[in-house]
Design a protein around this motif. Structure first.
Motif, PDB file in Angstrom:
ATOM      1  N   VAL A 136      -8.187   2.843  -2.134  1.00  0.00           N
ATOM      2  CA  VAL A 136      -8.093   2.095  -3.308  1.00  0.00           C
ATOM      3  C   VAL A 136      -6.760   1.689  -3.281  1.00  0.00           C
ATOM      4  O   VAL A 136      -5.749   2.301  -2.938  1.00  0.00           O
ATOM      5  CB  VAL A 136      -8.300   3.315  -4.376  1.00  0.00           C
ATOM      6  N   ARG A 137      -6.488   0.385  -3.873  1.00  0.00           N
ATOM      7  CA  ARG A 137      -5.405  -0.071  -4.184  1.00  0.00           C
ATOM      8  C   ARG A 137      -5.406  -0.559  -5.855  1.00  0.00           C
ATOM      9  O   ARG A 137      -6.367  -1.084  -6.233  1.00  0.00           O
ATOM     10  CB  ARG A 137      -5.134  -1.475  -3.425  1.00  0.00           C
TER      11      ARG A 137
ATOM     12  N   ASP B 111      -7.074   0.615   6.588  1.00  0.00           N
ATOM     13  CA  ASP B 111      -7.318   0.670   5.170  1.00  0.00           C
ATOM     14  C   ASP B 111      -5.827   0.528   4.468  1.00  0.00           C
ATOM     15  O   ASP B 111      -5.468  -0.099   3.564  1.00  0.00           O
ATOM     16  CB  ASP B 111      -8.097   1.528   4.370  1.00  0.00           C
ATOM     17  N   VAL B 112      -4.984   1.334   4.910  1.00  0.00           N
ATOM     18  CA  VAL B 112      -3.812   1.404   4.550  1.00  0.00           C
ATOM     19  C   VAL B 112      -2.958   0.054   4.842  1.00  0.00           C
ATOM     20  O   VAL B 112      -2.299  -0.539   4.055  1.00  0.00           O
ATOM     21  CB  VAL B 112      -2.786   2.571   4.914  1.00  0.00           C
TER      22      VAL B 112
ATOM     23  N   LEU C  19      -4.112  -2.484   2.395  1.00  0.00           N
ATOM     24  CA  LEU C  19      -4.174  -2.184   0.862  1.00  0.00           C
ATOM     25  C   LEU C  19      -2.662  -1.675   0.194  1.00  0.00           C
ATOM     26  O   LEU C  19      -2.490  -1.916  -0.712  1.00  0.00           O
ATOM     27  CB  LEU C  19      -5.179  -0.979   0.424  1.00  0.00           C
ATOM     28  N   HIS C  20      -2.193  -0.983   1.274  1.00  0.00           N
ATOM     29  CA  HIS C  20      -0.509  -0.602   0.740  1.00  0.00           C
ATOM     30  C   HIS C  20       0.423  -1.961   0.636  1.00  0.00           C
ATOM     31  O   HIS C  20       0.356  -2.762   1.601  1.00  0.00           O
ATOM     32  CB  HIS C  20      -0.222   0.523   1.850  1.00  0.00           C
ATOM     33  N   SER C  21       1.114  -1.742  -0.504  1.00  0.00           N
ATOM     34  CA  SER C  21       1.909  -2.850  -0.762  1.00  0.00           C
ATOM     35  C   SER C  21       3.190  -2.892   0.059  1.00  0.00           C
ATOM     36  O   SER C  21       3.888  -3.700   0.147  1.00  0.00           O
ATOM     37  CB  SER C  21       2.267  -3.029  -2.293  1.00  0.00           C
TER      38      SER C  21
END
Lengths: 260, 112
Positions: free
Chosen positions: A126-127, A232-233, A236-238
């Motif tokens: 999830v983000r 996914d990281v 999704l990771h900023s």
């Protein structure tokens, strides 16, 4: 399963049964984890429930439920968006790969969720904006859930100890040493390392989690689970500098701190 | 003590027509205001503006029969919304999270 929290802490947890992953004013996420082999301390996610709460003129309450071998591309009521309200399209489900990869966009809270079925088990990512993460009405129960606080110390598995034991071919601590993958079918440490390196050349915690999973299950699908978790990281990771983690965190839940 | 930030967010949220005094949005904005004052309570103890805000919220909640429980107003847009106009026309503005440059966080669960 392996958990990366909102504060970039990385833990391997038993957390057998139903546990809250996220719990705030806008949504709840609950996972059910089951042992990967009878009697094993290692568990994986076999069921996932996401409840999007009723929100203004945007969305009615919507429930998404995925189970082992069943990854639906719609909410429990069959719809694919937020219902009949004017802003219903601010909540949407998109099937990326049938039965394997689903994305849920909750634009009204700036949140993106990815659910995958890899092998027999589920993965979740999830983000979410920090402001939404902390939106909990009564401050005293502020986010006692895994994504924010990590898992209780008593639930954590020291998988590096398992690695060390496997590398020397002895039993690991508290029974977490890798039992034979399946009767008569063991996964030699070197083979696990080679298979993980194929998909995860950077020897970070995702790579180490992959080796742990192959040693404890003998199921090569867990290589893909770790690979997609890192993908996914990446998407999704900023903070791209935090893509790879190298230090696990064994501190008790509740003390947010820099990772490592 | 950031009580003035709470005040300004409340006034900007209720200045628009969609939060007329007897609308659900007004109560949602009041609940957000109450939440904001709770968050500043520790640093605003003893501050007159803080205490008058807390009493003011109590009065307004009573006057407009607002319940304590219930949705709060969405995180307020801090800058004029971007995005394509067509999408914006489709659904109410509150359905598009418009935080200026939100601090996104990530959580993941996988494997065994």
């Amino acid at each position: 399963p392996h958990l990366r929290t909102f504060t970039d802490r990385f833990q391997t947890c038993m957390v057998r049964g139903a546990w809250p992953l996220i719990d705030n004013d806008y949504l709840n996420v609950q996972v059910t984890n089951t042992p990967v082999l009878p009697g094993s301390a290692a568990t994986a996610t076999s069921k996932l429930t996401i409840i999007f709460k009723n929100f203004q003129e945007c969305v009615e309450q919507k429930v998404y439920q995925a189970e082992m071998d069943e990854l639906p591309a719609a909410f429990a009521d069959g719809s694919k968006n937020g219902g009949d309200k004017h802003g219903a399209n601010s909540l949407k489900i998109t099937e990326k790969v049938s039965g394997q990869h689903v994305e849920i966009q909750a634009k009204y809270i700036g949140t993106t969720i990815v659910v995958r079925q890899v092998g027999r088990y589920l993965t979740f990512a999830v983000r979410m904006p920090e402001e939404v993460v902390h939106a909990v009405e009564d401050g005293d129960s502020q986010g006692l859930y895994l994504c924010l606080r990590g898992c209780p110390l008593s639930q954590q598995i020291d998988f590096q100890a398992v690695h060390a034991a496997a590398a020397q071919g002895t039993r690991g601590p508290h029974g977490a040493s890798p039992p034979p993958a399946a009767p008569g079918d063991t996964f030699p440490y070197e083979t696990a390392v080679a298979k993980c390196k194929e998909k995860l050349p950077v020897e970070d915690l995702y790579y180490q989690a992959c080796v742990f999973d192959l040693l404890t299950t003998g199921d090569v699908n867990f290589t893909l689970a770790a690979y997609y978790a890192l993908e996914d990281v990446r998407s999704l990771h900023s903070n791209k500098d935090k893509l790879h983690l190298y230090e696990r965190t064994r501190e008790p839940p509740g003390r947010a701190s820099a990772s490592g | 003590c950031k009580i003035l930030k709470c005040n300004s967010e409340f006034w900007s949220a209720t200045a628009g027509s969609q939060a007329a005094a007897d609308s659900p949005e007004f109560c949602a904005a009041l609940r957000t205001y109450a939440l904001c004052t709770r968050r500043t309570a520790r640093t605003c103890r003893g501050d007159l503006a803080f205490h008058s805000a807390v009493h003011g919220i109590e009065d307004l909640m009573g006057q407009h029969n607002c319940s304590r429980e219930g949705p709060t107003a969405p995180p307020r847009p801090r800058t004029p919304p971007g995005g394509d106009s067509q999408e914006r026309n489709d659904s109410p503005e509150t359905c598009h999270y418009r935080q200026a440059a939100p601090n996104y966080t990530h959580c993941g669960l996988f494997g065994d």
